[in-house]
Write a protein that holds these residues in place. Structure first.
Motif, PDB file in Angstrom:
ATOM      1  N   SER A  60       0.847  -1.194   0.000  1.00  0.00           N
ATOM      2  CA  SER A  60       0.000   0.000   0.000  1.00  0.00           C
ATOM      3  C   SER A  60       0.882   1.244   0.000  1.00  0.00           C
ATOM      4  O   SER A  60       2.061   1.187   0.352  1.00  0.00           O
ATOM      5  N   THR A  62       0.481   5.461   1.128  1.00  0.00           N
ATOM      6  CA  THR A  62      -0.345   6.495   1.730  1.00  0.00           C
ATOM      7  C   THR A  62       0.376   7.831   1.654  1.00  0.00           C
ATOM      8  O   THR A  62       1.604   7.888   1.711  1.00  0.00           O
ATOM      9  N   PRO A 163      -2.207   7.114  -3.736  1.00  0.00           N
ATOM     10  CA  PRO A 163      -3.392   7.800  -3.216  1.00  0.00           C
ATOM     11  C   PRO A 163      -3.785   8.978  -4.099  1.00  0.00           C
ATOM     12  O   PRO A 163      -3.633  10.139  -3.738  1.00  0.00           O
TER      13      PRO A 163
END
Length: 191
Positions: A60, A62, A163
């Motif tokens: 991921s 962020t 993001p």
């Protein structure tokens, strides 16, 4: 993206060398299954721990910037979703398809390989722009894992979802993998 390692060494900035680009989801299939592994993947005491492969990891990214503003500072997180320990070597190899070179690594962030037990996480910080030229906007970045030797592949790449739309330039830099998110971010947050 231009070669970020050229002319990047100055007394007020961390030293950088060429490094790879980032990738996506845990279930992604690597394009190159070969790579270095540390030995047998057995569970017995003394069994060698193998290099992490994308198949057993979740990824991921962020934003560490203020909400609503442009995204420059990113935290990349990798989670061991498998059932065995593995070694995470070097730093994320991040290289866009048409780029002349991979995103440079911040040498001052160098650390020992990270051993990831099932469920554990590791982090790398990514500075998208360094105020230079050759801007490239994208909402994904190709990420490959490395083996014990810098530049060797342990699998990948995977396309890591960012993001939102992020502008990268040839001043982009990435840190080595570490188990402390705050330590990784320390290398990019003042930039």
């Amino acid at each position: 993206m231009a070669d970020a390692s050229a002319g990047s060494k100055s007394s007020d900035r961390p030293s950088v060398t060429s490094s790879p680009t980032a990738g996506q989801a845990a279930s992604a299939t690597p394009s190159d299954g070969s790579g270095h592994n540390g030995g047998d993947a057995g569970n017995g005491a003394g069994a060698a721990v193998v290099a992490c492969a994308v198949e057993g990891l979740g990824f991921s990214a962020t934003s560490e910037d203020e909400k609503g503003g442009s995204v420059r500072h990113l935290l990349l997180t990798v989670t061991n979703t498998g059932d065995k320990k593995c070694l995470l070597y070097q730093y994320p190899y991040l290289k866009f398809t048409d780029a002349r070179s991979p995103i440079a690594v911040i040498q001052d962030s160098k650390d020992a390989p990270v051993t990831l037990a099932p469920g554990e996480k590791a982090y790398a910080a990514l500075l998208a722009t360094g105020g230079r030229m050759d801007t490239y906007e994208t909402n994904t970045i190709p990420l490959s894992l490395q083996g014990p030797d810098a530049g060797s592949k342990a699998g990948g790449p995977v396309d890591l979802d960012l993001p939102g739309q992020v502008a990268f330039d040839d001043g982009a830099r990435v840190t080595y993998w570490t188990t402390a998110s705050g330590l990784a971010l320390r290398f990019i947050m003042s930039s």
